[in-house]
Design a protein around this motif. Sequence first.
Motif, short mmCIF file in Angstrom:
data_model
loop_
_atom_site.label_atom_id
_atom_site.label_comp_id
_atom_site.label_asym_id
_atom_site.label_seq_id
_atom_site.Cartn_x
_atom_site.Cartn_y
_atom_site.Cartn_z
N GLU A 91 38.73 -10.82 39.62
CA GLU A 91 39.76 -11.72 40.16
C GLU A 91 40.98 -10.94 40.62
O GLU A 91 41.53 -11.23 41.69
N ILE A 92 41.37 -9.95 39.85
CA ILE A 92 42.53 -9.12 40.23
C ILE A 92 42.23 -8.39 41.53
O ILE A 92 43.07 -8.34 42.43
N GLU A 93 41.02 -7.85 41.64
CA GLU A 93 40.65 -7.13 42.87
C GLU A 93 40.63 -8.06 44.07
O GLU A 93 41.09 -7.68 45.16
N MET A 94 40.13 -9.27 43.90
CA MET A 94 40.09 -10.22 45.02
C MET A 94 41.51 -10.60 45.44
O MET A 94 41.81 -10.70 46.62
N LEU A 95 42.39 -10.81 44.48
CA LEU A 95 43.78 -11.11 44.81
C LEU A 95 44.41 -9.94 45.58
O LEU A 95 45.16 -10.14 46.53
N GLY A 96 44.08 -8.71 45.17
CA GLY A 96 44.58 -7.53 45.87
C GLY A 96 44.07 -7.47 47.30
O GLY A 96 44.81 -7.11 48.22
N THR A 97 42.82 -7.83 47.50
CA THR A 97 42.25 -7.86 48.85
C THR A 97 42.98 -8.89 49.70
O THR A 97 43.33 -8.62 50.85
N LEU A 98 43.24 -10.05 49.12
CA LEU A 98 43.94 -11.10 49.85
C LEU A 98 45.40 -10.73 50.13
O LEU A 98 45.99 -11.22 51.09
N ALA A 99 45.96 -9.88 49.31
CA ALA A 99 47.33 -9.41 49.56
C ALA A 99 47.36 -8.53 50.81
O ALA A 99 48.38 -8.46 51.50
N GLN A 100 46.24 -7.89 51.12
CA GLN A 100 46.15 -7.01 52.29
C GLN A 100 45.60 -7.73 53.52
O GLN A 100 46.00 -7.44 54.64
N ILE A 101 44.66 -8.64 53.30
CA ILE A 101 44.03 -9.41 54.38
C ILE A 101 44.22 -10.88 54.05
O ILE A 101 43.53 -11.41 53.18
N PRO A 102 45.14 -11.57 54.72
CA PRO A 102 45.53 -12.91 54.30
C PRO A 102 44.45 -13.99 54.35
O PRO A 102 44.51 -14.94 53.59
N PHE A 103 43.47 -13.85 55.25
CA PHE A 103 42.42 -14.85 55.36
C PHE A 103 41.07 -14.15 55.35
O PHE A 103 40.87 -13.19 56.08
N LEU A 104 40.17 -14.64 54.52
CA LEU A 104 38.83 -14.07 54.43
C LEU A 104 37.79 -15.16 54.65
O LEU A 104 38.03 -16.34 54.36
N PRO A 105 36.61 -14.78 55.15
CA PRO A 105 35.58 -15.77 55.44
C PRO A 105 34.86 -16.24 54.18
O PRO A 105 34.75 -15.51 53.19
N ALA A 119 25.27 -16.38 59.09
CA ALA A 119 24.43 -17.24 59.94
C ALA A 119 23.52 -18.19 59.15
O ALA A 119 23.32 -19.33 59.57
N PRO A 120 22.96 -17.77 58.01
CA PRO A 120 22.10 -18.70 57.26
C PRO A 120 22.83 -19.89 56.64
O PRO A 120 22.21 -20.82 56.15
N TYR A 121 24.15 -19.85 56.63
CA TYR A 121 24.95 -20.89 55.99
C TYR A 121 25.56 -21.80 57.05
O TYR A 121 26.36 -21.36 57.86
N PRO A 122 25.22 -23.07 57.02
CA PRO A 122 25.68 -23.98 58.08
C PRO A 122 27.17 -24.33 58.02
O PRO A 122 27.76 -24.71 59.02
N ILE A 123 27.78 -24.18 56.87
CA ILE A 123 29.19 -24.54 56.73
C ILE A 123 29.98 -23.26 56.49
O ILE A 123 29.75 -22.55 55.52
N ARG A 124 30.93 -23.00 57.40
CA ARG A 124 31.74 -21.78 57.31
C ARG A 124 33.21 -22.14 57.33
O ARG A 124 33.63 -23.06 58.02
N GLY A 125 33.97 -21.38 56.60
CA GLY A 125 35.41 -21.60 56.54
C GLY A 125 36.13 -20.32 56.18
O GLY A 125 35.65 -19.23 56.47
N SER A 126 37.26 -20.48 55.52
CA SER A 126 38.06 -19.33 55.12
C SER A 126 38.77 -19.66 53.81
O SER A 126 38.84 -20.81 53.39
N PHE A 127 39.31 -18.61 53.20
CA PHE A 127 40.13 -18.82 52.02
C PHE A 127 41.33 -17.89 52.07
O PHE A 127 41.32 -16.86 52.76
N ALA A 128 42.37 -18.29 51.36
CA ALA A 128 43.63 -17.56 51.38
C ALA A 128 44.38 -17.80 50.08
O ALA A 128 44.05 -18.72 49.31
#
Length: 121
Positions: free
Chosen positions: A27-41, A94-103
Amino acid sequence: MSGCDGCCGNCGGCGSSGGCMELTMGEIEMLGTLAQIPFLPVARNMGDDTPVYLEDADRTPAEYSLILQCLEKRGLISIDYDQPLKGFDGAAYAPYPIRGSFALTQRGQQVVELLEKQGIG
């Protein structure tokens, strides 16, 4: 902030130990990634609310799914399946019909700032 063995699903973001939030290293690593890249798929299958994140290979997709679910439950990230990333080459999704983002949410940003002050991450 300290680590734990995983999301218990009962904390609602704050543990019973004086309002202390416990985060796993993932969780800490993911928060760090989001601190660098504001939106992820993120993606999911039809009729399944389980988020799929395929951008990093440090953990399994199942582990990333759990990390995202825990962070969202704690109010640290927002997952929006109505907001896919524009211009993103999502061939892996591509195999997933529903795509979005998180931040990060505002609360998530505050936690990131606190982690940075404490030298964690």
